[in-house]
Write a protein that holds these residues in place. Structure first.
Motif, PDB file in Angstrom:
ATOM      1  N   LEU A  27       0.817  -1.215   0.000  1.00 34.73           N
ATOM      2  CA  LEU A  27       0.000   0.000   0.000  1.00 34.73           C
ATOM      3  C   LEU A  27       0.844   1.256   0.000  1.00 34.73           C
ATOM      4  CD1 LEU A  27      -3.025   0.608  -0.001  1.00 34.73           C
ATOM      5  CD2 LEU A  27      -2.915   0.786   2.487  1.00 34.73           C
ATOM      6  N   SER A  28       2.060   1.166   0.502  1.00 33.54           N
ATOM      7  CA  SER A  28       2.917   2.348   0.581  1.00 33.54           C
ATOM      8  C   SER A  28       3.266   2.908  -0.791  1.00 33.54           C
ATOM      9  CB  SER A  28       4.200   2.024   1.346  1.00 33.54           C
ATOM     10  OG  SER A  28       4.922   1.007   0.688  1.00 33.54           O
ATOM     11  N   SER A  29       3.065   2.136  -1.832  1.00 32.56           N
ATOM     12  CA  SER A  29       3.379   2.597  -3.178  1.00 32.56           C
ATOM     13  C   SER A  29       2.217   3.329  -3.834  1.00 32.56           C
ATOM     14  CB  SER A  29       3.756   1.402  -4.057  1.00 32.56           C
ATOM     15  OG  SER A  29       4.862   0.717  -3.541  1.00 32.56           O
ATOM     16  N   TYR A  30       1.100   3.435  -3.138  1.00 30.84           N
ATOM     17  CA  TYR A  30      -0.108   3.957  -3.751  1.00 30.84           C
ATOM     18  C   TYR A  30      -0.646   5.190  -3.028  1.00 30.84           C
ATOM     19  CZ  TYR A  30      -0.316  -0.445  -6.252  1.00 30.84           C
ATOM     20  OH  TYR A  30      -0.028  -1.501  -7.062  1.00 30.84           O
ATOM     21  N   VAL A  31      -1.314   6.025  -3.784  1.00 32.44           N
ATOM     22  CA  VAL A  31      -2.145   7.040  -3.138  1.00 32.44           C
ATOM     23  C   VAL A  31      -3.397   6.322  -2.655  1.00 32.44           C
ATOM     24  CG1 VAL A  31      -1.295   8.908  -4.583  1.00 32.44           C
ATOM     25  CG2 VAL A  31      -3.315   7.656  -5.291  1.00 32.44           C
ATOM     26  N   VAL A  32      -3.955   6.803  -1.571  1.00 36.91           N
ATOM     27  CA  VAL A  32      -5.141   6.189  -0.987  1.00 36.91           C
ATOM     28  C   VAL A  32      -6.187   7.257  -0.705  1.00 36.91           C
ATOM     29  CG1 VAL A  32      -6.068   4.906   0.980  1.00 36.91           C
ATOM     30  CG2 VAL A  32      -3.837   4.294   0.037  1.00 36.91           C
ATOM     31  N   GLY A  33      -7.400   6.941  -1.072  1.00 39.74           N
ATOM     32  CA  GLY A  33      -8.506   7.849  -0.800  1.00 39.74           C
ATOM     33  C   GLY A  33      -9.590   7.156  -0.004  1.00 39.74           C
ATOM     34  N   TRP A  34     -10.317   7.939   0.753  1.00 43.80           N
ATOM     35  CA  TRP A  34     -11.520   7.461   1.425  1.00 43.80           C
ATOM     36  C   TRP A  34     -12.723   8.146   0.781  1.00 43.80           C
ATOM     37  CZ3 TRP A  34     -12.026   3.618   4.924  1.00 43.80           C
ATOM     38  CH2 TRP A  34     -10.886   3.188   5.609  1.00 43.80           C
ATOM     39  N   PHE A  35     -13.732   7.344   0.525  1.00 45.69           N
ATOM     40  CA  PHE A  35     -14.988   7.837  -0.021  1.00 45.69           C
ATOM     41  C   PHE A  35     -16.110   7.296   0.840  1.00 45.69           C
ATOM     42  CE2 PHE A  35     -13.548   9.594  -4.100  1.00 45.69           C
ATOM     43  CZ  PHE A  35     -12.265   9.082  -4.145  1.00 45.69           C
ATOM     44  N   ARG A  36     -17.282   7.886   0.719  1.00 44.21           N
ATOM     45  CA  ARG A  36     -18.423   7.388   1.484  1.00 44.21           C
ATOM     46  C   ARG A  36     -19.691   7.506   0.655  1.00 44.21           C
ATOM     47  NH1 ARG A  36     -18.834  12.158   6.154  1.00 44.21           N
ATOM     48  NH2 ARG A  36     -19.628  13.816   4.785  1.00 44.21           N
ATOM     49  N   GLN A  37     -20.625   6.642   0.981  1.00 43.94           N
ATOM     50  CA  GLN A  37     -21.909   6.665   0.297  1.00 43.94           C
ATOM     51  C   GLN A  37     -23.018   6.492   1.313  1.00 43.94           C
ATOM     52  OE1 GLN A  37     -22.401   3.813  -2.903  1.00 43.94           O
ATOM     53  NE2 GLN A  37     -23.955   5.101  -3.858  1.00 43.94           N
ATOM     54  N   ALA A  38     -23.838   7.518   1.407  1.00 47.41           N
ATOM     55  CA  ALA A  38     -25.000   7.479   2.299  1.00 47.41           C
ATOM     56  C   ALA A  38     -26.178   6.907   1.531  1.00 47.41           C
ATOM     57  CB  ALA A  38     -25.307   8.887   2.792  1.00 47.41           C
ATOM     58  N   PRO A  39     -27.157   6.384   2.243  1.00 48.32           N
ATOM     59  CA  PRO A  39     -28.336   5.810   1.566  1.00 48.32           C
ATOM     60  C   PRO A  39     -29.007   6.828   0.650  1.00 48.32           C
ATOM     61  CG  PRO A  39     -28.339   5.220   3.881  1.00 48.32           C
ATOM     62  CD  PRO A  39     -27.227   6.212   3.705  1.00 48.32           C
ATOM     63  N   GLY A  40     -29.241   6.414  -0.571  1.00 50.39           N
ATOM     64  CA  GLY A  40     -29.930   7.267  -1.521  1.00 50.39           C
ATOM     65  C   GLY A  40     -29.077   8.360  -2.129  1.00 50.39           C
ATOM     66  N   GLU A  42     -25.127   9.622  -3.912  1.00 50.88           N
ATOM     67  CA  GLU A  42     -23.967   9.171  -4.664  1.00 50.88           C
ATOM     68  C   GLU A  42     -22.748   9.098  -3.740  1.00 50.88           C
ATOM     69  OE1 GLU A  42     -25.118  10.897  -9.100  1.00 50.88           O
ATOM     70  OE2 GLU A  42     -23.375  11.663  -8.030  1.00 50.88           O
ATOM     71  N   ARG A  43     -21.804   8.279  -4.147  1.00 47.74           N
ATOM     72  CA  ARG A  43     -20.580   8.180  -3.377  1.00 47.74           C
ATOM     73  C   ARG A  43     -19.811   9.502  -3.485  1.00 47.74           C
ATOM     74  NH1 ARG A  43     -17.549   2.617  -3.985  1.00 47.74           N
ATOM     75  NH2 ARG A  43     -17.316   3.316  -6.153  1.00 47.74           N
ATOM     76  N   GLU A 109     -11.436  12.297  -7.166  1.00 43.56           N
ATOM     77  CA  GLU A 109     -12.317  11.738  -8.185  1.00 43.56           C
ATOM     78  C   GLU A 109     -12.351  10.220  -8.071  1.00 43.56           C
ATOM     79  OE1 GLU A 109     -14.151  13.549 -10.181  1.00 43.56           O
ATOM     80  OE2 GLU A 109     -13.324  15.443  -9.461  1.00 43.56           O
ATOM     81  N   GLU A 110     -13.487   9.667  -7.723  1.00 43.03           N
ATOM     82  CA  GLU A 110     -13.563   8.227  -7.499  1.00 43.03           C
ATOM     83  C   GLU A 110     -13.251   7.434  -8.755  1.00 43.03           C
ATOM     84  OE1 GLU A 110     -18.319   8.177  -7.021  1.00 43.03           O
ATOM     85  OE2 GLU A 110     -17.419   6.203  -7.250  1.00 43.03           O
ATOM     86  N   ASN A 111     -13.576   7.975  -9.908  1.00 45.85           N
ATOM     87  CA  ASN A 111     -13.325   7.254 -11.156  1.00 45.85           C
ATOM     88  C   ASN A 111     -11.840   7.089 -11.450  1.00 45.85           C
ATOM     89  OD1 ASN A 111     -16.059   6.989 -11.616  1.00 45.85           O
ATOM     90  ND2 ASN A 111     -16.188   8.844 -12.851  1.00 45.85           N
ATOM     91  N   GLU A 112     -10.997   7.826 -10.749  1.00 43.23           N
ATOM     92  CA  GLU A 112      -9.555   7.733 -10.978  1.00 43.23           C
ATOM     93  C   GLU A 112      -8.929   6.544 -10.252  1.00 43.23           C
ATOM     94  OE1 GLU A 112      -7.797   9.501 -13.003  1.00 43.23           O
ATOM     95  OE2 GLU A 112      -9.256  11.046 -13.542  1.00 43.23           O
TER      96      GLU A 112
END
Length: 126
Positions: A27-40, A42-43, A109-112
């Motif tokens: 994992l140390s070689s990667y950028v890491v993001g946190w995303f969240r999705q609430a009911p109803g 979009e993430r 950007e989650e698509n990235e």
């Protein structure tokens, strides 16, 4: 493969610490993001950290309350969440990708991101 953990039920104003661990890759070689999705909904982007940990980025809604960090010796990335609010209730996902591909504004950007964990539920009760 990524795995997010640490979610749970907490009262308003409480804290939780999420962890993202990787198996089969460093994992140390990667950028890491946190995303969240609430009911109803979009993430949405929550926070991201560069591979070195020198750069951290936050959504306006969590600035000052959440802190993203990484321990490259343990191959984990954490999201410390303080002063939680009901609107923080969501499934939280960690994601990772090559820092050569995902940088700057792309970090939110989650698509990235190509690699995703399964998500962990965070519920904040009022």
């Amino acid at each position: 493969q990524l795995q997010a953990s640490g979610g749970g039920l907490v009262q308003v104003g409480g804290s939780l610490r999420l962890s993202c661990a990787a198996s089969g890759r460093t994992l140390s070689s990667y950028v890491v993001g946190w995303f969240r999705q609430a009911p109803g909904k979009e993430r949405e982007f929550v926070a991201a950290i560069t591979w070195s940990g020198a750069g951290t980025y936050y959504a306006d809604s969590v600035k000052g309350r959440f802190t993203i960090s990484r321990d490259n010796t343990e191959n984990t990335v954490s999201l410390q969440m303080n002063n939680l609010k009901p609107e923080d209730t969501a499934v939280y996902y960690c994601a990772a990708d090559d820092p050569a591909q995902v940088y700057g504004s792309r970090l939110s950007e989650e698509n990235e991101y190509d690699y995703w964990g399964q998500g962990t539920q965070v519920t904040v009760s009022s």
